[in-house]
Design a protein around this motif. Structure first.
Motif, PDB file in Angstrom:
ATOM      1  N   THR A 245     -15.972   5.846 -17.596  1.00 51.19           N
ATOM      2  CA  THR A 245     -15.826   4.948 -16.444  1.00 51.19           C
ATOM      3  C   THR A 245     -17.097   4.140 -16.252  1.00 51.19           C
ATOM      4  O   THR A 245     -17.059   2.936 -15.999  1.00 51.19           O
TER       5      THR A 245
ATOM      6  N   GLN B 250     -17.214  10.485  -3.353  1.00 52.56           N
ATOM      7  CA  GLN B 250     -16.436  11.680  -2.963  1.00 52.56           C
ATOM      8  C   GLN B 250     -17.273  12.722  -2.234  1.00 52.56           C
ATOM      9  O   GLN B 250     -16.749  13.759  -1.836  1.00 52.56           O
TER      10      GLN B 250
ATOM     11  N   LYS C 130     -18.452   9.384 -17.740  1.00 49.06           N
ATOM     12  CA  LYS C 130     -19.211   8.585 -18.710  1.00 49.06           C
ATOM     13  C   LYS C 130     -18.444   7.333 -19.136  1.00 49.06           C
ATOM     14  O   LYS C 130     -19.000   6.238 -19.176  1.00 49.06           O
TER      15      LYS C 130
ATOM     16  N   LYS D  35     -19.922   9.901  -8.741  1.00 43.05           N
ATOM     17  CA  LYS D  35     -18.838  10.234  -7.800  1.00 43.05           C
ATOM     18  C   LYS D  35     -19.371  10.446  -6.383  1.00 43.05           C
ATOM     19  O   LYS D  35     -18.824  11.253  -5.632  1.00 43.05           O
TER      20      LYS D  35
ATOM     21  N   THR E   5     -12.951  11.296 -25.124  1.00 43.19           N
ATOM     22  CA  THR E   5     -13.828  10.518 -25.987  1.00 43.19           C
ATOM     23  C   THR E   5     -14.267  11.365 -27.170  1.00 43.19           C
ATOM     24  O   THR E   5     -15.108  12.225 -27.039  1.00 43.19           O
TER      25      THR E   5
ATOM     26  N   PRO F 144     -18.036  16.893 -20.323  1.00 39.09           N
ATOM     27  CA  PRO F 144     -16.780  16.157 -20.153  1.00 39.09           C
ATOM     28  C   PRO F 144     -16.433  15.940 -18.688  1.00 39.09           C
ATOM     29  O   PRO F 144     -16.742  16.782 -17.845  1.00 39.09           O
TER      30      PRO F 144
HETATM   31  P1  GDP Z   1     -15.899  11.316 -19.140  1.00 39.29           P
HETATM   32  O1  GDP Z   1     -15.109  12.426 -19.753  1.00 39.29           O
HETATM   33  O2  GDP Z   1     -17.271  11.791 -18.769  1.00 39.29           O
HETATM   34  O3  GDP Z   1     -15.930  10.064 -19.967  1.00 39.29           O
HETATM   35  O4  GDP Z   1     -15.184  10.973 -17.735  1.00 39.29           O
HETATM   36  P2  GDP Z   1     -14.171   9.777 -17.364  1.00 39.29           P
HETATM   37  O5  GDP Z   1     -14.872   8.477 -17.289  1.00 39.29           O
HETATM   38  O6  GDP Z   1     -12.972   9.880 -18.245  1.00 39.29           O
HETATM   39  O7  GDP Z   1     -13.807  10.179 -15.859  1.00 39.29           O
HETATM   40  C1  GDP Z   1     -13.235  11.450 -15.547  1.00 39.29           C
HETATM   41  C2  GDP Z   1     -12.479  11.346 -14.220  1.00 39.29           C
HETATM   42  O8  GDP Z   1     -13.411  11.099 -13.146  1.00 39.29           O
HETATM   43  C3  GDP Z   1     -11.489  10.190 -14.183  1.00 39.29           C
HETATM   44  O9  GDP Z   1     -10.352  10.631 -13.480  1.00 39.29           O
HETATM   45  C4  GDP Z   1     -12.231   9.115 -13.415  1.00 39.29           C
HETATM   46  O10 GDP Z   1     -11.377   8.220 -12.747  1.00 39.29           O
HETATM   47  C5  GDP Z   1     -13.033   9.943 -12.425  1.00 39.29           C
HETATM   48  N1  GDP Z   1     -14.248   9.223 -11.966  1.00 39.29           N
HETATM   49  C6  GDP Z   1     -15.176   8.607 -12.736  1.00 39.29           C
HETATM   50  N2  GDP Z   1     -16.139   8.037 -11.979  1.00 39.29           N
HETATM   51  C7  GDP Z   1     -15.809   8.274 -10.688  1.00 39.29           C
HETATM   52  C8  GDP Z   1     -16.425   7.927  -9.429  1.00 39.29           C
HETATM   53  O11 GDP Z   1     -17.453   7.266  -9.331  1.00 39.29           O
HETATM   54  N3  GDP Z   1     -15.792   8.401  -8.312  1.00 39.29           N
HETATM   55  C9  GDP Z   1     -14.656   9.118  -8.370  1.00 39.29           C
HETATM   56  N4  GDP Z   1     -14.124   9.524  -7.213  1.00 39.29           N
HETATM   57  N5  GDP Z   1     -14.054   9.459  -9.534  1.00 39.29           N
HETATM   58  C10 GDP Z   1     -14.610   9.045 -10.677  1.00 39.29           C
END
Ligand code: GDP
Length: 174
Positions: free
Chosen positions: A16, A121, A14, A118, A36, A10
């Motif tokens: 995004t 960052q 993913k 990311k 998700t 999590p």
């Molecule tokens: P999932 O649980 O794997 O589907 O993750 P999400 O897509 O919901 O993203 C989790 C958090 O990471 C969110 O706050 C996103 O905005 C952040 N995030 C996703 N991709 C990036 C990235 O490339 N850079 C940064 N700085 N934050 C990201």
């Protein structure tokens, strides 16, 4: 038909990434993990190509809670018919859960892309190297790709590789 599975613990980004790949908002992103809960299918049609993406629910190492067990099962079962896996990790934050996801991928015959997310960052890129060496020693990835799902950096590569590996392409499944 085969599809591209986006897997990872999590909160690695993913959803995004899926949004970027499809160029529209189709799945939910949130600062809180575990958003998700279902497989969300997205279809990317471009010319003769059709790429089907599956955003798997996050995998959880802790299986005491029923919801975690259910999510683990859903995430693993969606790998049955997969043509390409995108294994997403958070380049700023590595955990034991990443290793668990890696373990689930072992034995898969399809190409696996390690997407290190990311990177926007990451200040000290050198700090990534030990992790990369560890991951590389555990499994041979087809591609290793630093990405920023948020900014869209390098995401296009994933679309290109998906087209290359999907079974519609005769050279892979003759
Ligand atoms: P999932 O649980 O794997 O589907 O993750 P999400 O897509 O919901 O993203 C989790 C958090 O990471 C969110 O706050 C996103 O905005 C952040 N995030 C996703 N991709 C990036 C990235 O490339 N850079 C940064 N700085 N934050 C990201």
């Amino acid at each position: 038909c085969g599809f591209v599975a986006i897997v990872g613990r999590p909160n690695v980004g993913k959803s995004t990434l899926l949004n970027q790949l499809l160029g529209q908002k189709v799945s939910i992103t949130s600062k809180k993990p575990q958003t998700t809960r279902h497989r969300i299918l997205g279809i990317d049609t471009e010319g003769a190509y059709q790429t089907v993406y599956v955003d798997t629910p996050g995998l959880h190492i802790e299986e005491k809670r029923a919801i975690n067990r259910l999510m683990n099962r859903a995430a693993t079962s969606s790998l049955g018919d997969v043509a390409m896996v995108v294994f997403v990790v958070d380049g700023t934050h590595w955990t034991k859960d990443d290793e668990m996801v890696l373990g689930k991928l072992r034995g898969l015959k399809c190409p696996i892309v390690l997407a290190i997310n990311k990177v926007d960052q990451i200040k000290d890129k050198e700090a990534l190297l030990p992790h990369l060496e560890f991951l590389g020693s555990q499994m041979k990835f087809t591609h290793v790709l630093p990405i920023s799902a948020r900014k869209g950096d390098n995401v296009e590569k994933i679309r290109e590789w998906a087209k290359e590996w999907l079974p519609e392409n005769d050279h892979f499944f003759p």
